[in-house]
Every structure is written in structure tokens, then in C-alpha cells.
Design a protein around this motif. Structure first.
Motif, PDB file in Angstrom:
ATOM      1  N   THR A  33       0.830  -1.205   0.000  1.00  0.00           N
ATOM      2  CA  THR A  33       0.000   0.000   0.000  1.00  0.00           C
ATOM      3  C   THR A  33       0.864   1.254   0.000  1.00  0.00           C
ATOM      4  OG1 THR A  33      -1.742  -1.196   1.158  1.00  0.00           O
ATOM      5  CG2 THR A  33      -1.861   1.207   1.212  1.00  0.00           C
ATOM      6  N   ASN A  37       0.756   4.072  -2.941  1.00  0.00           N
ATOM      7  CA  ASN A  37       0.531   5.497  -2.697  1.00  0.00           C
ATOM      8  C   ASN A  37       1.686   6.346  -3.224  1.00  0.00           C
ATOM      9  OD1 ASN A  37      -1.917   4.939  -1.484  1.00  0.00           O
ATOM     10  ND2 ASN A  37      -1.063   4.934   0.581  1.00  0.00           N
ATOM     11  N   ARG A  62      -3.974  13.997  -2.303  1.00  0.00           N
ATOM     12  CA  ARG A  62      -3.523  12.655  -1.921  1.00  0.00           C
ATOM     13  C   ARG A  62      -2.028  12.477  -2.152  1.00  0.00           C
ATOM     14  NH1 ARG A  62      -6.407   8.761  -5.436  1.00  0.00           N
ATOM     15  NH2 ARG A  62      -4.725   7.422  -4.742  1.00  0.00           N
TER      16      ARG A  62
END
Length: 114
Positions: A33, A37, A62
Motif C-alpha cells: 500500500t 501510494n 492525496r
């Protein structure tokens, strides 16, 4: 500070390294993860720096945390070595590129927020 083109190359190299590393971790794990990202963030800043984008505010926001994480972790790694050593100098271009990338992100977020 380095040239924009050199910063783009560093961002693209970093993204490619993350893509290669991501395959070494099972999907759903924290490492996978984290890399997912980072890849997204590096892709966003690469598009911004190359002025080849139509990014939404959510994509931009983000991307900030992963870029700041890269800066922080690289600065921490660099701090373990005396200034001027090869090890210290190896981290500096990455930090400079990510700081420039963060500046592009912040500027774009501010312009979209208006």
C-alpha cells in the motif's frame, strides 16, 4: 537547486523503483500500500512537472503526504552521514527533486482551491 528536467528524471526513476519493489510484497500488506501510494504521488508530480496533466484536487492532495514522507525519510537517511561524503551526496538530488515536486503540488492545489 537542480534543473527541472533532472528533477523529472529523478521522479521517474523513483517511480520505476517503486513499481519494481511493489511486486515483491503481497497485495494488501502495508508495504504494498505504501508503494502504491508513492507510485500514485510520483505519477501526479511527474505529470505536473511536465505540464501534462488534468488532475483533480483529490489526486493532488492525496499526493502531498507520500512526497513529504519521501523527503522526511531521505533526509533522515542522509543525516546519518557527514556532509560531503558520497553517501550524503547520494541522497541530496532525491531530496531536492522531491522538494521541487512538493512546491509544484502546493502551487497547483492553491490554484485549484480558488
Amino acid at each position: 537547486m537542480q534543473s527541472l528536467q533532472r528533477a523529472i528524471e529523478i521522479v521517474e526513476n523513483s517511480k520505476n523503483k517503486c513499481i519494481r519493489m511493489q511486486g515483491k510484497f503481497a497485495e494488501g500488506t502495508s508495504h504494498h500500500t505504501l508503494l502504491k501510494n508513492r507510485i500514485h504521488a510520483l505519477d501526479v508530480v511527474s505529470c505536473l512537472m511536465q505540464e501534462n496533466h488534468d488532475l483533480c484536487l483529490d489526486d493532488l492532495t492525496r499526493a502531498v503526504a507520500p512526497i513529504e514522507s519521501i523527503i522526511h525519510k531521505t533526509q533522515k537517511a542522509r543525516s546519518k552521514y557527514p556532509m560531503g561524503t558520497k553517501q550524503y551526496q547520494r541522497f541530496t538530488p532525491l531530496i531536492d527533486a522531491m522538494v521541487l515536486a512538493r512546491e509544484y503540488l502546493i502551487k497547483e492545489i492553491e490554484s485549484k482551491g480558488r
